[in-house]
Design a protein around this motif. Structure first.
Motif, mmCIF file in Angstrom:
data_model
loop_
_atom_site.group_PDB
_atom_site.id
_atom_site.type_symbol
_atom_site.label_atom_id
_atom_site.label_comp_id
_atom_site.label_asym_id
_atom_site.label_seq_id
_atom_site.Cartn_x
_atom_site.Cartn_y
_atom_site.Cartn_z
ATOM 1 N N VAL A 1 11.518 2.031 12.153
ATOM 2 C CA VAL A 1 10.964 3.378 12.034
ATOM 3 C C VAL A 1 9.468 3.309 12.300
ATOM 4 N N GLU A 2 9.022 4.142 13.207
ATOM 5 C CA GLU A 2 7.597 4.268 13.537
ATOM 6 C C GLU A 2 7.147 5.685 13.177
ATOM 7 N N ASP A 3 5.864 5.958 13.273
ATOM 8 C CA ASP A 3 5.348 7.292 12.966
ATOM 9 C C ASP A 3 6.004 8.376 13.830
ATOM 10 N N TYR A 4 6.372 8.030 15.055
ATOM 11 C CA TYR A 4 6.938 9.006 15.985
ATOM 12 C C TYR A 4 8.456 9.119 15.897
ATOM 13 N N GLY A 5 9.125 8.160 15.212
ATOM 14 C CA GLY A 5 10.571 8.245 15.077
ATOM 15 C C GLY A 5 11.220 6.887 14.927
ATOM 16 N N LYS A 6 12.530 6.849 15.141
ATOM 17 C CA LYS A 6 13.319 5.624 15.040
ATOM 18 C C LYS A 6 13.495 5.055 16.434
ATOM 19 N N VAL A 7 13.394 3.713 16.552
ATOM 20 C CA VAL A 7 13.385 3.097 17.873
ATOM 21 C C VAL A 7 13.960 1.680 17.823
ATOM 22 N N ALA A 8 14.549 1.266 18.953
ATOM 23 C CA ALA A 8 14.970 -0.123 19.150
ATOM 24 C C ALA A 8 14.897 -0.402 20.650
ATOM 25 N N VAL A 9 14.391 -1.578 21.012
ATOM 26 C CA VAL A 9 14.245 -1.962 22.411
ATOM 27 C C VAL A 9 15.506 -2.661 22.891
ATOM 28 N N TRP A 10 15.974 -2.272 24.084
ATOM 29 C CA TRP A 10 17.141 -2.902 24.693
ATOM 30 C C TRP A 10 16.863 -3.164 26.166
ATOM 31 N N ARG A 11 17.700 -3.985 26.772
ATOM 32 C CA ARG A 11 17.566 -4.315 28.194
ATOM 33 C C ARG A 11 18.830 -3.921 28.944
#
Length: 134
Positions: free
Chosen positions: A106-116
């Motif tokens: 969770v970041e200030d701007y929202g929920k995120v996960a990096v994928w390839r």
């Protein structure tokens, strides 16, 4: 006068391999697949039917373009797939074998996960917070 970003080109090694992944595996929508010549096609995909912006799959031609496959953004995340149901989409993608580099955060701007993607391009799967989702 209304304007929007119609498409962003994504250089891929092969049209059909890219379509198998994005359309066949992830469920993106195939908007257009027009043969322009023996080697060139106009292939446009989108995450879903209601999406305004598209991805133009561009087959790499020549050494410079082939070298750019998977590294079009210099190792940075360069594509951002937004969802309004992050947890369900993350679980679905993991079940499909999508390679995530990290667990969701969770970041200030929202929920995120990096994928390839299979070509090495780094993407964010993200759900923006309500105040940022415009």
């Amino acid at each position: 006068m209304a304007r929007h970003l119609h498409a962003v080109a994504l250089v891929v090694p092969d049209y059909d391999v890219a379509l198998d992944f994005f359309v066949g595996q992830l469920g993106f929508v195939l908007r257009e697949d027009l043969r322009l010549s023996d080697e060139k096609r106009w292939v446009v995909i989108a995450p879903d039917a209601d999406c305004v912006s598209n991805i133009l799959l561009a087959k790499a031609k020549g050494g410079r373009q082939e070298a750019a496959v998977g590294d079009q953004f210099g190792g940075r995340v360069g594509l951002f797939l937004h969802t309004d149901a992050f947890d369900a989409e993350y679980d679905r993608m993991v079940a499909l074998g999508v390679q995530f580099e990290e667990t969701p955060r969770v970041e200030d701007y929202g929920k995120v996960a990096v994928w390839r993607d299979p070509f090495g391009n780094r993407w964010d799967l993200l759900q923006l917070t309500a105040t940022r989702d415009r």
